[in-house]
Design an enzyme around this catalytic site. Sequence first.
Site, PDB file in Angstrom:
ATOM      1  CG  PHE A  19      -1.600  -1.232   1.208  1.00  0.00           C
ATOM      2  CD1 PHE A  19      -2.874  -1.814   0.618  1.00  0.00           C
ATOM      3  CD2 PHE A  19      -1.477  -2.062   2.327  1.00  0.00           C
ATOM      4  CE1 PHE A  19      -3.300  -3.112   0.833  1.00  0.00           C
ATOM      5  CE2 PHE A  19      -1.938  -3.519   2.123  1.00  0.00           C
ATOM      6  CZ  PHE A  19      -3.064  -3.857   1.128  1.00  0.00           C
ATOM      7  N   GLY A  74      -1.362 -10.489   9.096  1.00  0.00           N
ATOM      8  CA  GLY A  74      -2.651  -9.873   8.607  1.00  0.00           C
ATOM      9  C   GLY A  74      -2.901  -9.175   9.523  1.00  0.00           C
ATOM     10  CG  HIS A 143      -3.103   0.750   9.757  1.00  0.00           C
ATOM     11  ND1 HIS A 143      -1.770   0.760   9.938  1.00  0.00           N
ATOM     12  CD2 HIS A 143      -2.401   2.147   9.231  1.00  0.00           C
ATOM     13  CE1 HIS A 143      -0.373   1.232   8.797  1.00  0.00           C
ATOM     14  NE2 HIS A 143      -0.914   1.597   8.372  1.00  0.00           N
ATOM     15  CG  HIS A 168       2.558   4.231   5.474  1.00  0.00           C
ATOM     16  ND1 HIS A 168       1.271   3.018   4.269  1.00  0.00           N
ATOM     17  CD2 HIS A 168       2.168   4.799   4.320  1.00  0.00           C
ATOM     18  CE1 HIS A 168       1.161   3.150   3.340  1.00  0.00           C
ATOM     19  NE2 HIS A 168       1.840   4.684   2.902  1.00  0.00           N
TER      20      HIS A 168
HETATM   21 MG    MG Z   1       0.266   1.358   5.276  1.00  0.00          MG
END
Ligand code: MG
Length: 227
Positions: A19, A74, A143, A168
């Site tokens: 990504f 994941g 995240h 990120h």
């Molecule tokens: Mg990322």
Amino acid sequence: MRYNMSLSDQPEFDTVKGFLDEGEGRRLYELALSASKYAPCLEIGSYCGKSTLCLGLACKENGSALFSIDHHRGSEDHQPGEAYFDPALIDLNTFQIDTFQTFRQTIRKSELENTVIPIVSRSQTCARYWQIPISLLFIDGGHSFRDVFVDYQAWVGHLLPDGYLLFHDIFKTPDKGGQGPYHVYQLAMASGLFKELPTTNTLGVLQRRSLADAPNVSTLNTKEGSS
Ligand code: MG
């Protein structure tokens, strides 16, 4: 020979799942090229190795190393039914996501097996035993606010003065994306320990202040003494 991060010079970049866009990848490479002269770099959340490729190539040029931490199961967004689920990454023996095989292919094809040190673990489990100073910390694991904060808190103490702290997926408004990384980025800035450098797309870049950036202590003492 100095490696020039462009798609034409590094076709692997486009073929690796992930990504990260090209501009972000090039910035990771440039920052790691500057930092890894002094100490190893470390990334949290390597997935299939796209950022690993960029950071690792820079570390290789300096004869340095990149620690790449990921449990390889994941994140929430990669699970079945979620936005970034990829059925090709399911391990048919366990019916769980397993990105480690793909990750290993990436570092093998990129000839980074003597530079990248994979650590298959949750980052906070590994952090409990960590003692190595690092020159660059790239946070791109879970995240949610909690996940990003735990990664930040567990690892930031190992970052050398002048080292880079990278996040990120920095989205400054909720309509652009999740706010977990941005809120931790703001906390890091509020700590006073970091200088803010220009972002590249969604890559937030902070640099740890050095002693030279500290307030003049003799001035502070004089003020205290006179009150
Ligand atoms: Mg990322």
